[in-house]
Design an enzyme around this catalytic site. Structure first.
Site, PDB file in Angstrom:
ATOM      1  N   HIS A  52     -42.300  22.493  17.668  1.00  0.00           N
ATOM      2  CA  HIS A  52     -42.589  21.631  18.816  1.00  0.00           C
ATOM      3  C   HIS A  52     -41.988  22.249  20.071  1.00  0.00           C
ATOM      4  CE1 HIS A  52     -38.621  20.190  17.524  1.00  0.00           C
ATOM      5  NE2 HIS A  52     -38.476  19.507  18.647  1.00  0.00           N
ATOM      6  N   HIS A  54     -39.743  21.368  22.468  1.00  0.00           N
ATOM      7  CA  HIS A  54     -38.444  21.115  23.091  1.00  0.00           C
ATOM      8  C   HIS A  54     -37.648  22.410  23.263  1.00  0.00           C
ATOM      9  CE1 HIS A  54     -38.464  16.576  21.919  1.00  0.00           C
ATOM     10  NE2 HIS A  54     -39.103  16.817  23.047  1.00  0.00           N
ATOM     11  N   ASP A  56     -34.625  23.321  22.933  1.00  0.00           N
ATOM     12  CA  ASP A  56     -33.656  23.745  21.921  1.00  0.00           C
ATOM     13  C   ASP A  56     -34.330  24.294  20.663  1.00  0.00           C
ATOM     14  OD1 ASP A  56     -34.494  21.065  21.383  1.00  0.00           O
ATOM     15  OD2 ASP A  56     -32.795  20.777  20.045  1.00  0.00           O
ATOM     16  N   HIS A  57     -35.660  24.351  20.667  1.00  0.00           N
ATOM     17  CA  HIS A  57     -36.405  24.950  19.560  1.00  0.00           C
ATOM     18  C   HIS A  57     -37.213  26.172  19.987  1.00  0.00           C
ATOM     19  CE1 HIS A  57     -35.769  21.783  16.406  1.00  0.00           C
ATOM     20  NE2 HIS A  57     -35.329  21.165  17.498  1.00  0.00           N
ATOM     21  N   HIS A 109     -42.018  12.419  16.858  1.00  0.00           N
ATOM     22  CA  HIS A 109     -40.966  12.925  17.748  1.00  0.00           C
ATOM     23  C   HIS A 109     -41.607  13.457  19.030  1.00  0.00           C
ATOM     24  CE1 HIS A 109     -37.086  14.656  18.781  1.00  0.00           C
ATOM     25  NE2 HIS A 109     -37.624  15.855  18.906  1.00  0.00           N
ATOM     26  N   ASP A 126     -37.874  18.476  14.054  1.00  0.00           N
ATOM     27  CA  ASP A 126     -37.150  17.232  14.306  1.00  0.00           C
ATOM     28  C   ASP A 126     -37.918  16.007  13.822  1.00  0.00           C
ATOM     29  OD1 ASP A 126     -35.255  18.824  15.469  1.00  0.00           O
ATOM     30  OD2 ASP A 126     -35.536  18.082  17.516  1.00  0.00           O
ATOM     31  N   HIS A 164     -31.579  20.327  12.763  1.00  0.00           N
ATOM     32  CA  HIS A 164     -30.245  19.985  13.269  1.00  0.00           C
ATOM     33  C   HIS A 164     -29.299  19.641  12.127  1.00  0.00           C
ATOM     34  CE1 HIS A 164     -31.171  19.657  17.628  1.00  0.00           C
ATOM     35  NE2 HIS A 164     -32.376  19.343  17.194  1.00  0.00           N
TER      36      HIS A 164
END
Length: 256
Positions: A52, A54, A56-57, A109, A126, A164
């Site tokens: 996805h 975001h 942080d990915h 998400h 996530d 995570h």
């Protein structure tokens, strides 16, 4: 195949799946440094899989492409994700060298979230966590519940490679919801021991998640009863979507 979670940022994992020669799939590189460090020890990225959009990915992708120009990047059909060389969607298959992954659409998400399933592994970003699930930033409770149902239908031995290290915080909530669940108690204690030894608590297995994770147990009488007791206006006993939505709201506001 050799599976390894690379700790990144504050609590992310970048997953790598390498063959005996060190050629590796890299999943959700939120930053480049852990991958570059692993490369210094012999890892050779062969492709990047993104679940996805975001940061942080996906944040490490540009630096990895600078190091390895032409590296294939498989990503959802979402223009918010740059640098993709191939957009993949539901029921498609990624085949590259010795790796084969089936793609599952798992909105909730985010609306374009996907998961990759292959080699007995589930790279689910996530959407599904150990003992939890992702927040609903873009999707609806019905979408997320359908996504979790779909993942839960995969073989029980599938290893859940989530994005995570949230197991202990998820366990604290799960044990409030389902305090008499012996499988959950064992998993919670095991996870605490792992973290005390600075070891990852993941991957878990889908069988363990189905036994312990309240978000995969919205049909369990104990979880339904806990949600009903917590809500001012409890959902109908047969309304699993409303039960799931209430459970997710409860977790959003939960403080251990």
């Amino acid at each position: 195949m050799h599976l390894r979670p690379l700790p990144a940022l504050s609590d992310n994992y970048i997953w790598t799946l390498a063959d005996d020669d060190g050629n590796a799939i890299v999943v959700d590189p939120g930053e480049a440094a852990p991958v570059l460090s692993a490369a210094g020890a012999g890892l050779r990225p062969a492709a990047i899989l993104l679940t996805h959009h975001h940061p942080d990915h996906v944040g490490g992708v540009p630096d990895l492409l600078a190091q390895w120009p032409g590296l294939p990047v498989f990503a959802p059909d979402d223009e918010r994700i740059g640098h993709a060389t191939r957009r993949v969607g539901d029921s498609e298959r990624v085949v590259l060298g010795g790796w084969t992954f089936d793609v599952h659409a798992v909105p909730g998400h985010t609306v374009s979230h996907i998961a990759f399933h292959g080699h007995g592994l589930l790279f689910c970003g996530d959407t599904l966590f150990s003992l939890g699930c992702g927040r609903l930033f873009e999707g609806t409770p019905a979408q997320m519940l359908e996504s979790l149902d779909r993942l839960a239908a995969l073989p029980g031995g599938t290893r859940v490679c989530c994005g995570h290290e949230y197991t202990l915080s998820n366990a604290a909530f799960a044990r409030v919801v389902d305090p008499d669940n012996p499988a959950l108690r064992r998993r919670s204690e095991e996870a605490a021991s792992m973290r005390a030894a600075n070891r990852p608590t993941v991957p878990s297995t889908l069988a363990d998640e189905k036994a312990c994770n309240p978000f995969l147990r919205v049909d369990a009488p104990a979880v339904r009863a806990a949600v009903a007791a917590h809500e001012v206006a409890p959902p109908a006993a047969d309304d699993r979507t409303s039960t799931f939505a209430a459970l997710r709201r409860w977790k959003d506001d939960f403080r251990a």
